[in-house]
Motif scaffolding. Structure first.
Motif, mmCIF file in Angstrom:
data_model
loop_
_atom_site.group_PDB
_atom_site.id
_atom_site.type_symbol
_atom_site.label_atom_id
_atom_site.label_comp_id
_atom_site.label_asym_id
_atom_site.label_seq_id
_atom_site.Cartn_x
_atom_site.Cartn_y
_atom_site.Cartn_z
ATOM 1 N N PRO A 225 1.131 -1.192 0.231
ATOM 2 C CA PRO A 225 -0.282 0.182 0.253
ATOM 3 C C PRO A 225 0.920 0.916 -0.326
ATOM 4 O O PRO A 225 1.800 1.290 0.248
ATOM 5 N N SER A 226 0.502 2.731 -0.065
ATOM 6 C CA SER A 226 0.736 3.789 -0.132
ATOM 7 C C SER A 226 0.588 4.419 0.613
ATOM 8 O O SER A 226 0.829 3.507 0.805
ATOM 9 N N SER A 227 1.660 5.008 0.761
ATOM 10 C CA SER A 227 2.612 5.711 2.035
ATOM 11 C C SER A 227 0.802 6.366 2.852
ATOM 12 O O SER A 227 0.782 6.490 4.113
ATOM 13 N N ASP A 228 -0.482 6.312 2.004
ATOM 14 C CA ASP A 228 -1.574 7.457 2.337
ATOM 15 C C ASP A 228 -2.423 6.431 3.077
ATOM 16 O O ASP A 228 -2.942 6.731 3.929
ATOM 17 N N GLU A 229 -1.884 4.989 3.300
ATOM 18 C CA GLU A 229 -3.308 3.888 3.729
ATOM 19 C C GLU A 229 -1.845 3.238 4.924
ATOM 20 O O GLU A 229 -2.337 2.257 5.235
ATOM 21 N N GLU A 230 -0.619 4.142 4.943
ATOM 22 C CA GLU A 230 -0.022 2.616 6.081
ATOM 23 C C GLU A 230 -0.065 3.225 7.429
ATOM 24 O O GLU A 230 -0.079 2.869 8.378
ATOM 25 N N ASP A 231 -1.230 4.062 7.934
ATOM 26 C CA ASP A 231 -1.627 4.563 8.872
ATOM 27 C C ASP A 231 -2.628 4.024 9.245
ATOM 28 O O ASP A 231 -2.869 3.753 10.702
ATOM 29 N N LEU A 232 -2.926 3.165 8.877
ATOM 30 C CA LEU A 232 -3.729 2.315 9.433
ATOM 31 C C LEU A 232 -3.634 0.694 9.659
ATOM 32 O O LEU A 232 -2.660 0.457 9.651
ATOM 33 N N HIS A 545 -9.025 6.534 -3.683
ATOM 34 C CA HIS A 545 -8.917 6.305 -2.422
ATOM 35 C C HIS A 545 -7.294 6.078 -2.021
ATOM 36 O O HIS A 545 -7.567 7.722 -0.917
ATOM 37 N N ARG A 546 -6.416 6.199 -2.529
ATOM 38 C CA ARG A 546 -5.086 6.531 -2.235
ATOM 39 C C ARG A 546 -4.283 7.234 -2.460
ATOM 40 O O ARG A 546 -3.060 7.372 -2.976
ATOM 41 N N HIS A 547 -5.198 8.141 -3.031
ATOM 42 C CA HIS A 547 -4.526 9.535 -3.968
ATOM 43 C C HIS A 547 -3.470 10.495 -2.803
ATOM 44 O O HIS A 547 -3.588 10.585 -1.620
ATOM 45 N N LEU A 548 -2.495 10.574 -3.625
ATOM 46 C CA LEU A 548 -1.053 11.610 -2.885
ATOM 47 C C LEU A 548 -1.772 12.644 -2.749
ATOM 48 O O LEU A 548 -1.141 13.840 -3.115
ATOM 49 N N ARG A 551 1.304 15.041 -1.533
ATOM 50 C CA ARG A 551 2.225 15.558 -2.961
ATOM 51 C C ARG A 551 1.372 16.907 -3.496
ATOM 52 O O ARG A 551 1.548 17.999 -3.956
ATOM 53 N N ASP A 552 -0.182 16.802 -3.671
ATOM 54 C CA ASP A 552 -0.909 17.639 -3.877
ATOM 55 C C ASP A 552 -0.655 18.535 -3.819
ATOM 56 O O ASP A 552 -1.053 20.126 -4.367
ATOM 57 N N THR A 553 -1.441 19.566 -1.985
ATOM 58 C CA THR A 553 -1.461 20.195 -0.876
ATOM 59 C C THR A 553 0.417 20.884 -1.312
ATOM 60 O O THR A 553 -0.311 21.936 -1.746
ATOM 61 N N THR A 774 -6.151 11.098 6.195
ATOM 62 C CA THR A 774 -5.869 11.413 4.055
ATOM 63 C C THR A 774 -4.603 12.419 3.621
ATOM 64 O O THR A 774 -4.122 12.036 2.764
ATOM 65 N N LEU A 775 -4.578 12.774 5.301
ATOM 66 C CA LEU A 775 -3.130 14.058 4.069
ATOM 67 C C LEU A 775 -1.747 14.109 4.702
ATOM 68 O O LEU A 775 -0.931 13.442 4.369
ATOM 69 N N PHE A 776 -1.842 13.090 5.955
ATOM 70 C CA PHE A 776 -0.725 12.694 6.956
ATOM 71 C C PHE A 776 -0.467 10.682 6.496
ATOM 72 O O PHE A 776 -1.919 10.133 6.401
ATOM 73 N N SER A 777 0.479 10.129 6.913
ATOM 74 C CA SER A 777 0.363 9.159 6.903
ATOM 75 C C SER A 777 1.746 8.760 8.310
ATOM 76 O O SER A 777 2.340 9.124 8.436
#
Length: 818
Positions: A225-232, A545-548, A551-553, A774-777
């Motif tokens: 999984p990407s870094s956006d979902e590693e917080d789960l 769902h796993r959009h970065l 990075r965009d912000t 959603t912003l930080f992982s």
């Protein structure tokens, strides 16, 4: 005498009878159901179900040796006879016989019959043992994790019935679901918080058990999984898998066993019915249009002239404290809820009116701010000249000035020609001294340009995200690079033989004392990062769902600040060039020919009001399309001090006319106005995309197929409602709408209610910790350790207080101005 049960090797020698291994032994149904991997017999296809001897004879398909492994071949004569494959082999005496004493004629007969049947039956059911082998491959052993401080073998630390697989799956599936009131339903989404009623000891056991069960039920390798979902946590991952498997009760599609449940369910559970972006950077470039537009670039540049570098520093400080949190709040809510301003209120339907009010506010801003883009088309057209020609705004307008025929061959006054061009050619005002009391007729030139802009908007949005996601690369990337090139060129024209400062109004001793500068910086921060917050929410709601999102912000913040700083340096460079040629830039007002002058020759004395009070001490009312500078001692009913787009209509045209086509190539004038046109259209696209998707969100199932029709009629309505601003009194209409809508105190009230509803009234699972995930992982390390809690604190405490204070001050300033 029949042969004993034995297994013959490839070397044709007998081996003693051995007890079958666990892998070869048939598995009981209790063991298979314990792993949740065995399909019921009712769900097995005829090719997977075991066949009886009668079925095999009916299909004329005896079991032959060449298609079976040694482990699956019949081991005894009784088994061979039962399968109907061959006659019973001859009996031999003795418990063990050598290969030379065995009569193998029965094997030759079996092979001949199998070869004959193979030619007649090419397609037939699989052997009856295939279903068992397939089931055994699905079974994976698992072991529950040991509790902290001991082993499961120790009776004192054994968890007992709580850690059984069925209990783990039941707990995680039923307690980590989103509520049914959430956007998109709650049957397939997973709550990100672990159930609070379990102790840390139980959480440790369940985490390990869920990880083991996830490995057992996912034999196919799953992508990292990407870094956006590693917080789960691992518990949430196990709950997502089990929840997706149990989602058949709510109408979800059943995922076949042996495939990755997570890979099949996530795109459906996080996708929005309004579609997703076709490219990964489309969302970032579209969001850039919310923070960079034609009007806020001009406002920021003019305020940096009036207040100097102190305004820039204060703007950057307030951006860190208020601007970026307000911007990230809307972007995080959009991606977290996968909903815009209309459909996000499924979490609390009683506040649906807030979404309607936000949608109407975005539509009104888009209707009256687009007229500025139509003005830029006229400047863009008149920028195409040769080196032997002069700019049209450097020539006098005969109807405005008496005796113009007498001075055509004499050098005209620059302080008169530039404002005359804007009022006579662009706005087409014919009664400047005494404005008419009626609107008059529509000016064809401005109306035609307005129609062209709306046609561009319709074509860009006619196919929804498919078309918008592509054109946004042109309307966002090109103006950013164009601004960089243009600023580099004009900064090189800064005169070096003058003592004029880059920011002449900078006084660092008044950094904390000049309240006028702080108020102007606060308003500019809100207009840059929060004015189109509802639009930014709608844009990010189309993310995957796993959009970065981080990075965009980050890219949007960096590009926005960079372009605004370049615009500030560009405007102050123009002021320095004008100062080197003997002109002083002063505030103007749009009403009359005697008030809209903005250049004062240094050989002439300044008006008494301007000479006694520096511009940085005057009250600045910052609005959307323009700004108002209140000059002390002047009747506001005769001279309001309001003007729109001062950078594009005053500073840059006068600088280009002063330098002429010989001093700077007309190409740079064409590039400047083309960049402003692209900035304006990019912002209009994101605003109108929010309006269109907001309308479709009312009933997505019924209105999604009418997207092109809704886009067309909404653009037609926007064009019709903008026609009053193309008349003789069009600039007065813009002034009125800018005060009614651009004061934005009511928009701050809506944002304040939105924050209170999401974080206080609705609360969990939409708390600040959930939204900021959603912003930080958690893999972000120290950034997640301090930035995420700080941002949550700003959303819950600092931002509401700042909105209340700014709303009160803005309301008071509007009453004073009126």
């Amino acid at each position: 005498m029949p042969l004993p049960s034995a297994e013959y090797s490839d070397a044709d020698r007998s081996v003693p009878f051995e007890e079958p291994s666990p892998a070869d032994r048939p598995v009981a149904s209790e063991e298979l159901s314990h792993a949740d991997m065995l399909l019921p017999s009712a769900e097995l296809s005829p090719f997977d179900r075991p066949h009886s001897a009668a079925e095999l004879r009916q299909a004329n398909r005896p079991l032959f040796l060449e298609e079976t492994s040694p482990a699956d071949r019949p081991h005894s004569a009784a088994e061979l006879t039962h399968c109907g494959a061959a006659p019973e082999p001859p009996a031999v005496d003795g418990s063990r016989e050598s290969s030379e004493e065995i009569d193998w004629s029965w094997l030759a007969t079996l092979e001949a019959r199998a070869s004959d049947l193979r030619t007649r039956h090419d397609e037939s059911p699989r052997p009856h043992s295939a279903w068992l082998r397939a089931s055994m491959r699905r079974v994976r052993p698992f072991r529950l994790s040991d509790p902290p401080g001991g082993s499961l073998d120790n009776p004192s630390t054994r968890l007992g019935p709580l850690a059984t697989p069925d209990t783990v799956l039941d707990i995680l599936a039923n307690n980590n679901r989103r509520p049914s009131s959430a956007p998109g339903g709650g049957g397939s989404r997973v709550r990100r918080d672990f159930p609070r009623r379990y102790s840390s000891y139980t959480a440790t056991i369940l985490n390990g058990s869920a990880a083991n069960l996830t490995q057992a039920t996912e034999p196919v390798a799953v992508a990292t999984p990407s870094s956006d979902e590693e917080d789960l946590s691992s518990a949430s991952e196990g709950a997502r898998t089990s929840g997706a498997e149990q989602g058949t009760d709510s109408g979800a599609e059943t995922v076949s066993i042996g495939t990755s449940t997570r890979q099949n369910s996530e795109p459906e559970m996080q996708s929005t019915p309004l579609g997703t972006w076709p490219h990964s950077l489309s969302s970032m470039l579209a969001t850039l249009g919310c923070t960079l537009g034609l009007f806020n670039i001009s406002r920021f540049a003019i305020l940096s002239i009036h207040f100097g570098a102190t305004f820039i520093v204060q703007f950057l400080l307030l951006t860190m404290v208020i601007g970026i949190p307000l911007f990230t709040l809307h972007t995080c809510l959009g991606q977290c809820l996968a909903a815009g301003v209309m459909d996000m209120w499924r979490i609390s339907p009683i506040f649906q009116g807030i979404g309607v009010a936000l949608l109407v506010s975005q539509a009104l801003i888009g209707i009256y701010s687009i007229v500025g883009v139509s003005w830029m088309f006229i400047y863009f057209r008149d920028s195409f000249i040769t080196k032997q020609d002069s700019y049209r705004w450097a020539e006098p307008y005969d109807l405005y000035r008496e005796g113009a025929d007498m001075v055509k061959n004499i050098s005209w006054k620059l302080e008169e020609t530039v404002p005359d061009y804007f009022n006579s050619i662009v706005l087409q005002r014919h009664n400047v001294e005494m404005p008419e009391s009626s609107f008059g007729h529509v000016k064809f030139q401005v109306a035609f340009n307005l129609a062209v802009v709306w046609m561009i908007v319709f074509v860009s949005l006619s196919k929804g995200l498919k078309s918008y996601g592509k054109v946004v690369y042109v309307f966002s990337l090109f103006p950013v690079f164009g601004t960089l090139v243009l600023s580099t060129k004009l900064l090189g024209l800064t005169p070096t033989n003058t003592s004029h400062q880059v920011f002449p109004q900078t006084v660092w001793d008044e950094f904390f004392l000049n309240t006028k500068c702080w108020v102007a910086a606060t308003v500019e921060v809100f207009f840059t990062w929060g004015l189109l917050g509802a639009t930014a929410m709608q844009i990010t709601s189309h993310n995957r769902h796993r959009h970065l999102l981080n990075r965009d912000t980050s890219l949007v913040v960096v590009l926005t600040v960079a372009v605004l700083l370049l615009a500030a340096f560009l405007a102050n460079t123009c002021v320095a060039i004008l100062h080197s040629h003997g002109f002083t830039y002063i505030p103007s007002s749009f009403e009359h020919i005697s008030t809209y002058g903005f250049l004062q020759p240094e050989s002439e004395p300044l008006p008494p009001a301007l000479a006694s009070t520096p511009v940085r001490y005057m009250t600045h009312t910052v609005l959307i399309a323009g700004s108002r500078v209140t000059v002390p001692g002047i009747d506001s009913r005769q001279q309001s001090g309001y003007q729109v787009l001062r950078l594009a209509t005053e500073l840059v045209p006068s600088t280009l006319a002063l330098l002429g086509a010989d001093g700077i190539s007309p190409f740079w004038a064409v590039l400047f106005y083309f960049v402003l046109i692209l900035f304006g259209i990019a912002q209009q696209l994101c605003i109108w995309h929010c309006v269109i998707t907001g309308i479709m969100a009312i009933n997505t199932a019924a209105l999604k197929s009418w997207e092109t029709t809704i886009t067309f009629f909404s653009c037609v309505c926007g064009f019709i409602l903008g026609l009053p601003m193309t008349t003789e009194l069009g600039i007065f209409v813009v002034h009125f709408l800018d005060y009614a809508i651009g004061s934005s105190w009511w928009l701050m009230v809506l944002y304040l209610i939105e924050i209170l509803v999401v974080f206080v009234v609705r609360g969990r699972p939409y708390s600040g910790e959930t939204v900021v995930a959603t912003l930080f992982s958690r893999s972000a390390g120290c950034l997640h350790a301090w930035a995420a809690p700080l941002l949550v604190f700003t959303w819950n405490v600092i931002l509401p207080i700042a909105l209340v204070v700014r709303c009160c001050t803005s309301r008071d300033m509007t009453n004073v101005s009126l």
